[in-house]
Write a protein that holds these residues in place. Structure first.
Motif, PDB file in Angstrom:
ATOM      1  N   ALA A  22      -3.097  -5.479  -1.161  1.00 11.40           N
ATOM      2  CA  ALA A  22      -4.414  -4.863  -1.324  1.00 11.40           C
ATOM      3  C   ALA A  22      -4.981  -4.431   0.028  1.00 11.40           C
ATOM      4  CB  ALA A  22      -5.374  -5.827  -2.015  1.00 11.40           C
ATOM      5  N   VAL A  23      -4.807  -5.269   1.038  1.00 14.10           N
ATOM      6  CA  VAL A  23      -5.290  -4.923   2.383  1.00 14.10           C
ATOM      7  C   VAL A  23      -4.563  -3.685   2.900  1.00 14.10           C
ATOM      8  CG1 VAL A  23      -5.313  -5.712   4.792  1.00 14.10           C
ATOM      9  CG2 VAL A  23      -6.100  -7.236   2.969  1.00 14.10           C
ATOM     10  N   LEU A  24      -3.262  -3.570   2.619  1.00 17.09           N
ATOM     11  CA  LEU A  24      -2.514  -2.382   3.030  1.00 17.09           C
ATOM     12  C   LEU A  24      -3.046  -1.126   2.338  1.00 17.09           C
ATOM     13  CD1 LEU A  24       1.139  -3.792   3.113  1.00 17.09           C
ATOM     14  CD2 LEU A  24      -0.341  -3.219   5.070  1.00 17.09           C
ATOM     15  N   VAL A  25      -3.449  -1.254   1.087  1.00 19.50           N
ATOM     16  CA  VAL A  25      -4.022  -0.111   0.373  1.00 19.50           C
ATOM     17  C   VAL A  25      -5.363   0.278   0.997  1.00 19.50           C
ATOM     18  CG1 VAL A  25      -5.007   0.676  -1.828  1.00 19.50           C
ATOM     19  CG2 VAL A  25      -2.804  -0.519  -1.795  1.00 19.50           C
ATOM     20  N   VAL A  26      -6.219  -0.693   1.251  1.00 18.06           N
ATOM     21  CA  VAL A  26      -7.514  -0.398   1.855  1.00 18.06           C
ATOM     22  C   VAL A  26      -7.336   0.223   3.242  1.00 18.06           C
ATOM     23  CG1 VAL A  26      -9.642  -1.434   2.764  1.00 18.06           C
ATOM     24  CG2 VAL A  26      -8.761  -2.118   0.521  1.00 18.06           C
ATOM     25  N   ALA A  27      -6.409  -0.305   4.023  1.00 18.95           N
ATOM     26  CA  ALA A  27      -6.150   0.264   5.353  1.00 18.95           C
ATOM     27  C   ALA A  27      -5.660   1.704   5.230  1.00 18.95           C
ATOM     28  CB  ALA A  27      -5.126  -0.593   6.090  1.00 18.95           C
ATOM     29  N   GLY A  37      -7.513   7.490  -6.094  1.00 15.68           N
ATOM     30  CA  GLY A  37      -6.140   7.939  -6.294  1.00 15.68           C
ATOM     31  C   GLY A  37      -5.338   7.803  -5.024  1.00 15.68           C
ATOM     32  N   ASP A  38      -4.305   8.659  -4.898  1.00 16.71           N
ATOM     33  CA  ASP A  38      -3.481   8.598  -3.686  1.00 16.71           C
ATOM     34  C   ASP A  38      -3.623   9.847  -2.823  1.00 16.71           C
ATOM     35  OD1 ASP A  38      -2.003  10.546  -4.984  1.00 16.71           O
ATOM     36  OD2 ASP A  38      -0.274   9.251  -5.363  1.00 16.71           O
ATOM     37  N   GLY A  39      -4.503  10.764  -3.228  1.00 19.40           N
ATOM     38  CA  GLY A  39      -4.767  11.952  -2.427  1.00 19.40           C
ATOM     39  C   GLY A  39      -3.560  12.839  -2.217  1.00 19.40           C
ATOM     40  N   PHE A  44       1.113   6.910   1.285  1.00 22.51           N
ATOM     41  CA  PHE A  44       0.030   6.091   0.770  1.00 22.51           C
ATOM     42  C   PHE A  44       0.245   5.779  -0.713  1.00 22.51           C
ATOM     43  CE2 PHE A  44      -4.217   5.812  -1.240  1.00 22.51           C
ATOM     44  CZ  PHE A  44      -4.561   4.574  -0.730  1.00 22.51           C
ATOM     45  N   GLY A  45       0.763   6.735  -1.456  1.00 22.38           N
ATOM     46  CA  GLY A  45       1.048   6.525  -2.871  1.00 22.38           C
ATOM     47  C   GLY A  45       2.022   5.378  -3.095  1.00 22.38           C
TER      48      GLY A  45
END
Length: 134
Positions: A22-27, A37-39, A44-45
């Motif tokens: 989760a921290v990796l996603v927020v970063a 989403g993943d932009g 990042f996706g």
């Protein structure tokens, strides 16, 4: 070590795995300025999928491990450890494999270990549940 202590050990480690992902996603969201989403960002996706995949598999397995622990003494300690270790290693390998690229050994072995833990947990719960009826 008591069965519930074993379950707590694997629950704690796997919850921390979810936290790291989760921290990796927020970063990644902050780095790439992505709010939803993943932009369309492939790297990042993969981080989003690593977290989501862990969130799909870990809770069910932990519920199963806790239930197995509650079937004391019908559940052997080795089954709790085998289930917990295969789940934990599987989630670490799969998360690493997803964040490093496409199909690779980490993803493959991670899923095999995760599915092994599910088979052990599911089989153990069936055995423990049926053993109580006999």
């Amino acid at each position: 070590m008591l069965r519930l202590e074993i379950a707590a050990l694997y629950a704690g480690v796997n919850i921390l795995i979810l936290l790291v992902l989760a921290v990796l996603v927020v970063a990644g969201r902050r780095k790439h300025k992505i709010t939803l989403g993943d932009g369309g960002n492939e790297v990042f996706g993969r981080a989003v999928r690593a977290h989501a995949n862990a969130a799909e598999y870990i809770p069910g397995a932990l519920v199963g491990i806790v239930l197995l622990a509650l079937f004391d003494p019908a559940t052997p300690v080795w089954l709790l450890h085998a289930s917990g270790i295969s789940l934990t290693l599987g989630r670490i390998l799969h998360g690493w494999g997803l964040t490093t690229g496409t199909l690779n050994a980490g993803r493959m072995f991670g899923m095999v270990l995760t599915w092994t833990s599910y088979a052990l947990i599911g089989g153990g719960l069936l055995w423990a549940g049926l053993a109580q009826q006999l």
